[in-house]
Scaffold this active site. Structure first.
Site, short mmCIF file in Angstrom:
data_model
loop_
_atom_site.label_atom_id
_atom_site.label_comp_id
_atom_site.label_asym_id
_atom_site.label_seq_id
_atom_site.Cartn_x
_atom_site.Cartn_y
_atom_site.Cartn_z
N GLY A 88 0.77 -1.33 0.01
CA GLY A 88 0.01 -0.42 0.07
C GLY A 88 1.06 1.48 -0.05
O GLY A 88 2.00 1.30 -0.47
N LEU A 89 0.39 2.43 0.21
CA LEU A 89 0.48 3.84 0.64
C LEU A 89 1.50 4.29 -0.85
O LEU A 89 2.59 5.07 -0.97
CB LEU A 89 2.41 3.27 1.51
CG LEU A 89 2.45 3.11 3.11
CD1 LEU A 89 3.08 3.39 3.69
CD2 LEU A 89 1.24 4.06 3.44
N CYS A 90 0.64 4.23 -1.61
CA CYS A 90 1.15 4.38 -3.24
C CYS A 90 0.26 5.35 -3.64
O CYS A 90 -0.50 5.33 -4.79
CB CYS A 90 1.41 3.02 -3.96
SG CYS A 90 0.34 2.26 -3.46
N GLY A 91 -0.63 5.87 -2.63
CA GLY A 91 -1.99 6.93 -4.13
C GLY A 91 -2.94 6.32 -3.12
O GLY A 91 -3.33 5.00 -3.14
N PHE A 93 -3.54 4.76 -6.25
CA PHE A 93 -3.05 3.20 -7.68
C PHE A 93 -3.56 2.21 -6.96
O PHE A 93 -4.51 1.98 -7.91
CB PHE A 93 -1.82 3.05 -7.22
CG PHE A 93 -1.26 1.89 -7.74
CD1 PHE A 93 -1.37 2.75 -9.11
CD2 PHE A 93 -0.51 0.82 -7.34
CE1 PHE A 93 -0.73 1.15 -10.27
CE2 PHE A 93 -0.74 -0.97 -8.65
CZ PHE A 93 -0.48 0.39 -9.84
#
Lengths: 289, 129
Positions: A88-91, A93
């Protein structure tokens, strides 16, 4: 009113978070460069494949066409291959790919079709399973894979083709995010089975010689095309993921900076207010004497 | 001698791209040499060695050869320059695959492993030449 110590702790923790997001941004930037060049290196092969396929398919007439090209004749059962990231931690996406898939699922179900889902990547599975757990066949885990190679794509393709041959679905659609630039990734749905042939590619003027023969070549080329399409989707996805993470982490770093500024101001004001208060207490105490 | 453009592409990268005078291709039904102005031709590939200009040798496994007006295009599933092949590693890989082959349970897995072993054997054969 938070005490001075509380404020100091809060600032320190935001600073620590900022350091992490900053580091993640830089890691994503470095990985992005690699993923982007891998995605670009894979493009000529896919483009060539498409050209060859278009050339061949132009000469094949309806009845003789293999099922991978012409389809099974029905479109009752749809397989959705949803490719997302493992982390995770990719906006937005992962969510934007899942949203596109979800819209498709709802549309297909409303039309009375049967939907099956194959998830590639854990994040998409986690989001889809809340609503569609019964439809999900399996999850392909690529967490252990550092650099996506053709082997992984081949493995997924073999699986999909096996299911197709067993008559488990009629139409397969691939969901992934196309990498346009660092700030723009476009969630895309692409039909892989039956193969979509770009129109106008066939030129009947050139008569090819085939060895062994047209059908034999086409029947080995089509499964390979599925693998190539999946491979390309995985690479585009990898580049998109890093791009999305980079901009998400850039935002996070900037927000942390703003928060630190605000908290520091608050800390200084509180500190001054306390000094003033203490002074007033001393002065008024002295005056009372 | 007349030259023509030749491209060798694997899914991962473009291995060779440029003008050449002759290319020997391991086509499905035997090796063939492609020279300039070859008639439009298309064939599957065997595992084997592509020789460019009679000197540069590249190992390819699985794929297609396409000769058209634009020149020669090789789409190979796997391609490496012969000098980059590490004989020790290939031999070790082959041993692993053959072991797996003996333990393989389903027909499908067996066929896949046999194909892999064939590819590795062809790679070793390419080295010996």
């Amino acid at each position: 009113m938070p005490s001075l110590k509380d404020l100091r702790n809060r600032i320190a923790s935001v600073k620590a978070t900022q350091k992490i997001t900053k580091a993640m941004q830089m890691v994503a930037a470095a990985k992005l460069r690699r993923a982007q060049s891998a995605a670009e290196a894979a493009r000529p092969y896919a483009a060539r494949m498409e050209a060859v396929l278009a050339n061949l398919a132009g000469g094949i007439t309806g009845a003789a066409a293999p099922r991978l090209l012409a389809g099974t004749g029905a479109d009752q059962v749809h397989l959705l291959i949803v490719c997302t990231a493992e982390r995770g931690l990719c906006g937005a996406f992962n969510s934007s790919i899942v949203r596109l898939a979800r819209e498709r699922i709802n549309a297909l179900q409303a039309a009375g079709k049967t939907v099956r889902i194959l998830c590639v990547g854990k994040k998409g599975f986690e989001q889809l399973k809340r609503q569609y757990e019964k439809l999900i066949l399996d999850v392909v885990d690529l967490r252990a894979v550092k650099q996506i190679g053709y082997g992984e794509a081949e493995m997924i393709a073999r699986r999909v083709l096996g299911m197709f041959e067993a008559g488990e679905f009629d139409v397969a659609t691939l969901f992934y995010s196309r990498f346009k630039s660092v700030i723009a990734q476009i969630p895309t749905a692409q039909q892989v089975i039956p193969a979509e042939i770009p129109a106008g590619g066939a030129n009947g003027a050139v008569s090819y010689e085939y060895e062994p023969d047209e059908e034999a070549i086409l029947s080995t080329l089509l499964p390979r095309n599925v693998a190539v399409q999946i491979f390309r989707a995985l690479l585009e996805n990898a580049a998109s993921e890093q791009g999305a993470r980079m901009s998400a982490m850039d935002n996070a770093t900037r927000n942390a900076g703003e928060m630190i500024k605000k908290q520091t101001q608050k800390y200084n004001r509180t500190r001054q207010a306390m000094i003033t208060k203490e002074l007033i207490e001393i002065i008024s105490g002295a005056e009372a004497l | 001698m007349a030259t023509f453009s030749f491209e060798l592409v694997s899914p991962e990268r473009v291995l060779f791209s440029g003008d050449v005078t002759s290319v020997v291709v391991p086509a499905a039904e035997g090796d063939m040499t492609v020279l300039a102005h070859h008639a439009p031709f298309m064939s599957a590939l065997r595992s084997g060695v592509v020789t460019v200009n009679g000197a540069k040798r590249l190992f390819v496994r699985g794929g297609f050869v396409d000769v058209g007006a634009g020149g020669l295009t090789l789409l190979a599933e796997q391609a490496v320059a012969v000098e980059e092949i590490d004989a020790g590693r290939v031999t070790a890989d082959l041993k692993d695959v053959e072991e797996d082959l003996r333990d393989a349970k389903s027909d499908e897995a067996r066929a896949r492993l046999a194909e892999k072993a064939e590819g590795l054997k062809a790679m070793l054969a390419a080295l010996r030449h």
